[in-house]
Design a protein around this motif. Structure first.
Motif, PDB file in Angstrom:
ATOM      1  N   THR A   3      57.325  54.529  47.815  1.00 52.47           N
ATOM      2  CA  THR A   3      57.372  55.131  49.154  1.00 52.47           C
ATOM      3  C   THR A   3      56.730  54.298  50.260  1.00 52.47           C
ATOM      4  N   VAL A   4      55.879  53.356  49.909  1.00 51.43           N
ATOM      5  CA  VAL A   4      55.166  52.584  50.940  1.00 51.43           C
ATOM      6  C   VAL A   4      55.648  51.139  50.915  1.00 51.43           C
ATOM      7  N   LYS A   5      56.197  50.696  52.016  1.00 49.54           N
ATOM      8  CA  LYS A   5      56.724  49.336  52.110  1.00 49.54           C
ATOM      9  C   LYS A   5      55.602  48.322  51.890  1.00 49.54           C
ATOM     10  N   GLY A   6      55.847  47.382  51.000  1.00 49.25           N
ATOM     11  CA  GLY A   6      54.883  46.324  50.748  1.00 49.25           C
ATOM     12  C   GLY A   6      53.823  46.659  49.720  1.00 49.25           C
ATOM     13  N   TYR A   7      53.801  47.915  49.247  1.00 54.36           N
ATOM     14  CA  TYR A   7      52.744  48.304  48.307  1.00 54.36           C
ATOM     15  C   TYR A   7      52.899  47.587  46.969  1.00 54.36           C
ATOM     16  N   VAL A   8      54.119  47.533  46.462  1.00 55.02           N
ATOM     17  CA  VAL A   8      54.306  46.919  45.147  1.00 55.02           C
ATOM     18  C   VAL A   8      53.950  45.435  45.185  1.00 55.02           C
ATOM     19  N   GLU A   9      54.223  44.765  46.305  1.00 56.67           N
ATOM     20  CA  GLU A   9      53.862  43.363  46.432  1.00 56.67           C
ATOM     21  C   GLU A   9      52.336  43.203  46.497  1.00 56.67           C
ATOM     22  N   ALA A  10      51.676  44.057  47.283  1.00 61.45           N
ATOM     23  CA  ALA A  10      50.215  43.990  47.380  1.00 61.45           C
ATOM     24  C   ALA A  10      49.561  44.261  46.031  1.00 61.45           C
ATOM     25  N   LEU A  11      50.092  45.234  45.307  1.00 63.97           N
ATOM     26  CA  LEU A  11      49.541  45.568  43.997  1.00 63.97           C
ATOM     27  C   LEU A  11      49.731  44.405  43.027  1.00 63.97           C
ATOM     28  N   GLY A  12      50.904  43.769  43.079  1.00 62.22           N
ATOM     29  CA  GLY A  12      51.160  42.622  42.217  1.00 62.22           C
ATOM     30  C   GLY A  12      50.227  41.459  42.523  1.00 62.22           C
ATOM     31  N   GLN A  13      50.028  41.175  43.814  1.00 62.16           N
ATOM     32  CA  GLN A  13      49.113  40.109  44.209  1.00 62.16           C
ATOM     33  C   GLN A  13      47.693  40.403  43.739  1.00 62.16           C
ATOM     34  N   TYR A  14      47.298  41.643  43.888  1.00 57.96           N
ATOM     35  CA  TYR A  14      45.947  42.029  43.482  1.00 57.96           C
ATOM     36  C   TYR A  14      45.756  41.846  41.972  1.00 57.96           C
ATOM     37  N   ARG A  15      46.712  42.299  41.193  1.00 56.89           N
ATOM     38  CA  ARG A  15      46.585  42.206  39.735  1.00 56.89           C
ATOM     39  C   ARG A  15      46.566  40.755  39.257  1.00 56.89           C
ATOM     40  N   ARG A  16      47.379  39.900  39.880  1.00 53.50           N
ATOM     41  CA  ARG A  16      47.383  38.493  39.486  1.00 53.50           C
ATOM     42  C   ARG A  16      46.047  37.827  39.823  1.00 53.50           C
ATOM     43  N   ALA A  17      45.551  38.113  41.019  1.00 56.56           N
ATOM     44  CA  ALA A  17      44.271  37.521  41.422  1.00 56.56           C
ATOM     45  C   ALA A  17      43.125  38.068  40.573  1.00 56.56           C
ATOM     46  N   LEU A  18      43.212  39.326  40.208  1.00 55.81           N
ATOM     47  CA  LEU A  18      42.180  39.944  39.363  1.00 55.81           C
ATOM     48  C   LEU A  18      42.100  39.236  38.011  1.00 55.81           C
ATOM     49  N   LYS A  19      43.241  38.946  37.444  1.00 57.31           N
ATOM     50  CA  LYS A  19      43.277  38.260  36.156  1.00 57.31           C
ATOM     51  C   LYS A  19      42.634  36.874  36.269  1.00 57.31           C
ATOM     52  N   HIS A  20      42.940  36.167  37.363  1.00 54.86           N
ATOM     53  CA  HIS A  20      42.374  34.824  37.542  1.00 54.86           C
ATOM     54  C   HIS A  20      40.859  34.883  37.783  1.00 54.86           C
ATOM     55  N   ARG A  21      40.409  35.840  38.582  1.00 52.65           N
ATOM     56  CA  ARG A  21      38.970  35.920  38.875  1.00 52.65           C
ATOM     57  C   ARG A  21      38.171  36.230  37.612  1.00 52.65           C
ATOM     58  N   CYS A  22      38.728  37.094  36.756  1.00 51.68           N
ATOM     59  CA  CYS A  22      38.012  37.464  35.535  1.00 51.68           C
ATOM     60  C   CYS A  22      37.834  36.272  34.592  1.00 51.68           C
ATOM     61  N   ARG A  23      38.676  35.248  34.750  1.00 53.10           N
ATOM     62  CA  ARG A  23      38.604  34.063  33.893  1.00 53.10           C
ATOM     63  C   ARG A  23      37.939  32.873  34.590  1.00 53.10           C
ATOM     64  N   ALA A  24      37.629  33.042  35.861  1.00 58.53           N
ATOM     65  CA  ALA A  24      37.158  31.912  36.670  1.00 58.53           C
ATOM     66  C   ALA A  24      35.663  31.664  36.504  1.00 58.53           C
ATOM     67  N   THR A  25      35.258  30.442  36.841  1.00 60.96           N
ATOM     68  CA  THR A  25      33.836  30.110  36.939  1.00 60.96           C
ATOM     69  C   THR A  25      33.327  30.608  38.292  1.00 60.96           C
ATOM     70  N   ALA A  26      32.013  30.578  38.469  1.00 61.32           N
ATOM     71  CA  ALA A  26      31.431  31.017  39.737  1.00 61.32           C
ATOM     72  C   ALA A  26      31.955  30.173  40.898  1.00 61.32           C
ATOM     73  N   ALA A  27      32.178  28.884  40.651  1.00 62.52           N
ATOM     74  CA  ALA A  27      32.665  27.995  41.707  1.00 62.52           C
ATOM     75  C   ALA A  27      34.107  28.294  42.087  1.00 62.52           C
ATOM     76  N   GLU A  28      34.889  28.764  41.136  1.00 61.36           N
ATOM     77  CA  GLU A  28      36.313  29.052  41.379  1.00 61.36           C
ATOM     78  C   GLU A  28      36.549  30.430  41.977  1.00 61.36           C
ATOM     79  N   MET A  29      35.569  31.301  41.825  1.00 62.76           N
ATOM     80  CA  MET A  29      35.782  32.695  42.222  1.00 62.76           C
ATOM     81  C   MET A  29      36.105  32.927  43.701  1.00 62.76           C
ATOM     82  N   PRO A  30      35.477  32.221  44.642  1.00 61.50           N
ATOM     83  CA  PRO A  30      35.750  32.526  46.057  1.00 61.50           C
ATOM     84  C   PRO A  30      37.226  32.485  46.441  1.00 61.50           C
TER      85      PRO A  30
END
Length: 333
Positions: free
Chosen positions: A129-156
């Motif tokens: 129902t909300v335009k752009g929501y599925v894209e925002a959710l997808g971006q968030y989930r991908r970035a979340l996966k990367h941050r959880c695996r990142a070093t402190a230097a890579e996190m920002p």
């Protein structure tokens, strides 16, 4: 449908007003509803993975409505979707063309279960129902996966993406909760709730998400996870000011779950309402009240597809719909 679950390959026409599917448990009633609604978001509404939907001995499955088709090849794990015979530029462009809502006894998990159940409820509904929501959710989930695996230097780097996409997700959820809070209360009361029901969006962060991510960075590196953000949020349900999940009775959980599904149908303006043994485990009064709501929906032109185990158990409100019997995955009139 071809190669789907335990269902026989078949071409079925569902009447505009809907139908009643009669068959014993395990013979394919829910799978038939699942096949139809797969074309809504191209995932099982029961949470099953695509491989689990492939019939034993088949290489994949294919389901098609008059507007949308979806196929999955188990050998390559490739999924193909078409709209009007053509592949969309993005899968997201095909989401929500088919719309339906399922009411079932299992919906009690929306209330009695953990926050993940309620987040999924919000995410599916807002993706439609909300335009752009599925894209925002997808971006968030991908970035979340990367941050959880990142070093402190890579996190920002990933925190900036998380903060931007997460803010859009949080905003859409909060707006929906504010807009539909009163309607949830009304639907709960219409189902017989005598207390004071309330629905609120409860974010894990109040304020700047980026600042919160930076603040928890050291702890998150040590634990290999991200401790704040929309993946930690909840849709809080309360009754008389107390947490419904913890203090509500089984009947109050069932009432709240039905109210959530009815509100979902209204949010989506869903043309199809699927009742998967929805009247089971309801007392006579709740059955009567749910029946009145379904009757009003049918009168407004909604299609009603109802699954029941026995013909003699068909509720009066849907007894006038055409009947289809299903046995060992085969559907017949």
């Amino acid at each position: 449908m071809r190669g789907f679950r335990n269902l026989d390959d078949a071409d079925l026409e569902i009447p505009a007003e809907g139908c009643v599917l009669v068959g014993l448990n395990g013979h394919g009633k829910t799978s038939l509803i699942e096949a139809f609604l797969y074309c809504e978001v191209f995932r099982s509404f029961r949470g099953a993975g695509d491989r689990e939907l492939v019939r034993f001995g088949s290489d994949g499955f294919f389901v098609a409505t008059d507007r949308v088709t979806a196929g999955f090849d188990a050998r390559t794990r490739a999924k193909k979707v078409t709209v009007g015979g053509a592949e969309p530029v993005r899968m997201a462009d095909a989401i929500g063309i088919i719309r339906g809502v399922v009411l079932s006894p299992g919906d009690v998990a929306l209330v009695a279960g953990g926050p993940r159940e309620r987040r999924r409820y919000l995410d599916v509904m807002l993706s439609l129902t909300v335009k752009g929501y599925v894209e925002a959710l997808g971006q968030y989930r991908r970035a979340l996966k990367h941050r959880c695996r990142a070093t402190a230097a890579e996190m920002p780097v990933w925190e900036r993406v998380l903060a931007e996409a997460g803010a859009r997700v949080i905003s859409a959820r909060a707006v929906w909760a504010e807009q539909w809070r009163d309607r949830y209360r009304e639907r709960s009361e219409a189902m017989g709730e005598s207390g004071e029901p309330r629905l609120d969006y409860a974010p894990s962060v109040t304020g700047n998400l980026l600042a919160a991510l930076e603040k928890t960075r050291e702890r998150d590196v040590a634990r290999g996870r991200t401790s704040v953000g929309p993946h930690r949020d909840d849709l809080k349900l309360a009754l008389n000011g107390r947490d419904l999940r913890t203090y509500g009775s089984a009947g109050q959980h069932r009432t709240a779950a039905l109210a959530l599904r009815i509100v979902e149908a209204e949010t989506l303006e869903a043309p199809t309402i699927c009742l998967d043994d929805a009247f089971a485990e309801l007392d006579a009064e709740r059955s009567r009240r749910l029946g009145a709501m379904i009757e009003a929906m049918a009168a407004s032109g909604k299609q009603v597809i109802a699954a029941v185990p026995k013909a003699e158990e068909v509720p009066r409100v849907i007894s006038g719909l055409p009947m289809r019997r299903i046995e060992n995955g085969a559907v017949r009139a």
